[in-house]
Every structure is written in C-alpha cells, then in structure tokens.
Design a protein around this motif. Structure first.
Motif, PDB file in Angstrom:
ATOM      1  N   GLU A 295       0.799  -1.227   0.000  1.00  0.00           N
ATOM      2  CA  GLU A 295       0.000   0.000   0.000  1.00  0.00           C
ATOM      3  C   GLU A 295       0.831   1.276   0.000  1.00  0.00           C
ATOM      4  O   GLU A 295       0.360   2.313  -0.429  1.00  0.00           O
ATOM      5  N   CYS A 296       2.086   1.219   0.516  1.00  0.00           N
ATOM      6  CA  CYS A 296       2.830   2.465   0.729  1.00  0.00           C
ATOM      7  C   CYS A 296       3.913   2.724  -0.310  1.00  0.00           C
ATOM      8  O   CYS A 296       4.354   3.859  -0.485  1.00  0.00           O
ATOM      9  N   GLY A 297       4.389   1.689  -0.990  1.00  0.00           N
ATOM     10  CA  GLY A 297       5.396   1.868  -2.034  1.00  0.00           C
ATOM     11  C   GLY A 297       6.820   2.059  -1.548  1.00  0.00           C
ATOM     12  O   GLY A 297       7.725   2.239  -2.363  1.00  0.00           O
ATOM     13  N   SER A 298       7.062   2.001  -0.245  1.00  0.00           N
ATOM     14  CA  SER A 298       8.419   2.250   0.257  1.00  0.00           C
ATOM     15  C   SER A 298       9.397   1.128  -0.085  1.00  0.00           C
ATOM     16  O   SER A 298      10.600   1.308   0.007  1.00  0.00           O
ATOM     17  N   CYS A 299       8.878  -0.020  -0.494  1.00  0.00           N
ATOM     18  CA  CYS A 299       9.744  -1.161  -0.821  1.00  0.00           C
ATOM     19  C   CYS A 299       9.851  -1.381  -2.325  1.00  0.00           C
ATOM     20  O   CYS A 299      10.304  -2.438  -2.768  1.00  0.00           O
ATOM     21  N   THR A 300       9.493  -0.385  -3.121  1.00  0.00           N
ATOM     22  CA  THR A 300       9.474  -0.547  -4.576  1.00  0.00           C
ATOM     23  C   THR A 300      10.858  -0.844  -5.139  1.00  0.00           C
ATOM     24  O   THR A 300      11.831  -0.159  -4.823  1.00  0.00           O
ATOM     25  N   VAL A 301      10.924  -1.872  -5.969  1.00  0.00           N
ATOM     26  CA  VAL A 301      12.130  -2.224  -6.732  1.00  0.00           C
ATOM     27  C   VAL A 301      11.689  -2.486  -8.164  1.00  0.00           C
ATOM     28  O   VAL A 301      10.492  -2.538  -8.449  1.00  0.00           O
ATOM     29  N   ARG A 302      12.632  -2.667  -9.053  1.00  0.00           N
ATOM     30  CA  ARG A 302      12.287  -3.041 -10.425  1.00  0.00           C
ATOM     31  C   ARG A 302      12.596  -4.510 -10.618  1.00  0.00           C
ATOM     32  O   ARG A 302      13.715  -4.953 -10.359  1.00  0.00           O
ATOM     33  N   LEU A 303      11.605  -5.237 -11.049  1.00  0.00           N
ATOM     34  CA  LEU A 303      11.735  -6.667 -11.325  1.00  0.00           C
ATOM     35  C   LEU A 303      11.591  -6.853 -12.830  1.00  0.00           C
ATOM     36  O   LEU A 303      10.520  -6.586 -13.388  1.00  0.00           O
ATOM     37  N   ASP A 304      12.674  -7.250 -13.471  1.00  0.00           N
ATOM     38  CA  ASP A 304      12.713  -7.322 -14.941  1.00  0.00           C
ATOM     39  C   ASP A 304      12.270  -6.002 -15.556  1.00  0.00           C
ATOM     40  O   ASP A 304      11.564  -5.966 -16.560  1.00  0.00           O
ATOM     41  N   GLY A 305      12.664  -4.901 -14.927  1.00  0.00           N
ATOM     42  CA  GLY A 305      12.377  -3.571 -15.452  1.00  0.00           C
ATOM     43  C   GLY A 305      11.076  -2.965 -14.994  1.00  0.00           C
ATOM     44  O   GLY A 305      10.846  -1.776 -15.189  1.00  0.00           O
ATOM     45  N   VAL A 306      10.207  -3.738 -14.368  1.00  0.00           N
ATOM     46  CA  VAL A 306       8.874  -3.257 -13.976  1.00  0.00           C
ATOM     47  C   VAL A 306       8.859  -2.958 -12.479  1.00  0.00           C
ATOM     48  O   VAL A 306       9.256  -3.799 -11.674  1.00  0.00           O
ATOM     49  N   PRO A 307       8.400  -1.761 -12.063  1.00  0.00           N
ATOM     50  CA  PRO A 307       8.321  -1.460 -10.632  1.00  0.00           C
ATOM     51  C   PRO A 307       7.310  -2.375  -9.935  1.00  0.00           C
ATOM     52  O   PRO A 307       6.187  -2.543 -10.410  1.00  0.00           O
ATOM     53  N   VAL A 308       7.731  -2.953  -8.812  1.00  0.00           N
ATOM     54  CA  VAL A 308       6.859  -3.821  -8.015  1.00  0.00           C
ATOM     55  C   VAL A 308       7.100  -3.536  -6.539  1.00  0.00           C
ATOM     56  O   VAL A 308       8.173  -3.060  -6.154  1.00  0.00           O
ATOM     57  N   CYS A 309       6.110  -3.844  -5.710  1.00  0.00           N
ATOM     58  CA  CYS A 309       6.287  -3.791  -4.263  1.00  0.00           C
ATOM     59  C   CYS A 309       6.945  -5.099  -3.848  1.00  0.00           C
ATOM     60  O   CYS A 309       6.329  -6.168  -3.945  1.00  0.00           O
ATOM     61  N   SER A 310       8.177  -5.014  -3.402  1.00  0.00           N
ATOM     62  CA  SER A 310       8.926  -6.238  -3.101  1.00  0.00           C
ATOM     63  C   SER A 310       8.359  -6.981  -1.900  1.00  0.00           C
ATOM     64  O   SER A 310       8.639  -8.164  -1.724  1.00  0.00           O
ATOM     65  N   CYS A 311       7.530  -6.328  -1.091  1.00  0.00           N
ATOM     66  CA  CYS A 311       6.915  -7.020   0.044  1.00  0.00           C
ATOM     67  C   CYS A 311       5.855  -8.012  -0.421  1.00  0.00           C
ATOM     68  O   CYS A 311       5.495  -8.929   0.315  1.00  0.00           O
ATOM     69  N   LEU A 312       5.355  -7.836  -1.647  1.00  0.00           N
ATOM     70  CA  LEU A 312       4.295  -8.707  -2.175  1.00  0.00           C
ATOM     71  C   LEU A 312       4.827  -9.792  -3.102  1.00  0.00           C
ATOM     72  O   LEU A 312       4.057 -10.638  -3.560  1.00  0.00           O
TER      73      LEU A 312
END
Length: 202
Positions: A44-61
């Motif tokens: 919900e907050c986006g503080s853990c956002t990383v890029r997975l194969d170039g696409v931004p994702v919430c790494s907590c999910l």
C-alpha cells in the motif's frame, strides 16, 4: 530452498529461503541491501518498490521464489542502472529505442546487459547520482527519507517510459507511493526538474 537471481547487475544466491519469504526480506536481511524500506507489508505504501525485470513492483508482495533467474534493481543500484541505460541507449520514451515492450520498463534482455561494479551494487556509493536522485536533493524532496527509495525507483521508471510527463502523469505514476513528510509538492518539483534536465541532455 535456494534462489538465484541478479541484483543490481550482480548474480546473487540466497540459501534456506522459506516459501513465504518475501523478496523484500531477502534483499534486506539476507543480502544486506536495506534501501528498500519495510513499512506496511501490504503493497500500500510503495516504500519497498524495486524493479523486477524492469517493472516497478512492491517487493513485500513478491515471494522470493518468484525471482528465480530474474533481474532486480534496488535503489542502491539505481545510479549505475541509469548510467548503463543511458550509455547503451535503453530507456527514454517508448518508440525511441526505449524497449518498453508494451508493458513499461526495459525488456529482460536489455536489463541483463548492464553490470554494476561490485562495490556499487551493495552501497550505492562511489557512483555519480542519477538524474532523478540529484533532482530529489536539489528540489528538497527528501525529508525523513523513509519513502524516498521507493519514490526514486518509481520516478526513474516513469521518466524512462515518459521523458516529458505532465503533472497528471507524475501524480498517477507516484500514486502508490505514500509520503508523510513533504506534502508531495517538492517530490513533484523533483520529477519535473529531472525531466527537464533529461530533455536538456538529449
């Protein structure tokens, strides 16, 4: 289980990963990359956002097992990723060699073509800041800093896909990233500044 994947241009291996473990946990606790922050753990907050194969994702999910053989970029590798992207012509607006592949971000093949220096991928130190990172500093968009890594990763992805975003584009792209300090205006200023600097550099 064992998970092998690329993080910031370096091949990584995480052992004894249990099935419910998140990518965020692996990055922070197993690989020593604390840039991605652990806040809501609900995407919900986006503080853990990383890029997975170039696409931004919430790494907590993202379950750690889902990243087997894939490519991850965290805030620690963002400057080097942006540098490599600029040098090799990846990124920029779709349709101008950006390789958006219809879903945003770079293609998996393009992402694998850059390699961070060994020391840089761990700390992010020793490299010139990316345009978006410098713009956040210059515009005063960083306060407590907890949300900043996720915002930087998301904003970098936006500017890769859309080199001249409108205010509405910026607001929509960052709508999944919460900030409790800034009131967002300085963050918007930073993205505008980065976009302007990128267009001047072209």
């Amino acid at each position: 289980m064992r998970v092998n994947f690329t993080v910031n241009g370096r091949q990584q291996e995480a052992d004894d990963v249990w099935e419910g473990e998140s990518l965020l946990y692996v990055l922070r606790e197993r690989l020593g990359l604390p840039g991605s922050k652990n806040a809501c753990e609900q995407g919900e907050c986006g503080s853990c956002t990383v890029r997975l194969d170039g696409v931004p994702v919430c790494s907590c999910l993202v379950a750690a097992g889902q990243v087997e053989g894939r490519d991850v970029v965290t805030v620690e590798g963002l400057a080097e990723f942006a540098k490599q992207r600029d040098e090799h012509g990846h990124g920029g607006a779709c349709g101008t060699g950006g390789g958006c592949g219809g879903k945003g971000g770079v293609t998996l093949g393009a992402a694998k073509q850059w390699q961070a220096k060994p020391g840089d991928s761990q700390t992010g130190e020793g490299v010139e800041l990316s345009t978006i990172q410098q713009a956040f500093i210059d515009a005063g968009a960083v306060q407590c800093g907890f949300c900043t890594p996720g915002l930087l990763v998301q904003a970098d992805a936006l500017l890769e896909e859309n080199s001249s975003p409108s205010d509405q584009d910026i607001r929509e792209a960052l709508s999944g990233n919460l900030c409790r300090c800034t009131g967002y205006e300085k963050i918007l200023d930073a993205v505008r500044l980065a976009a302007a600097r990128q267009s001047e550099a072209v």
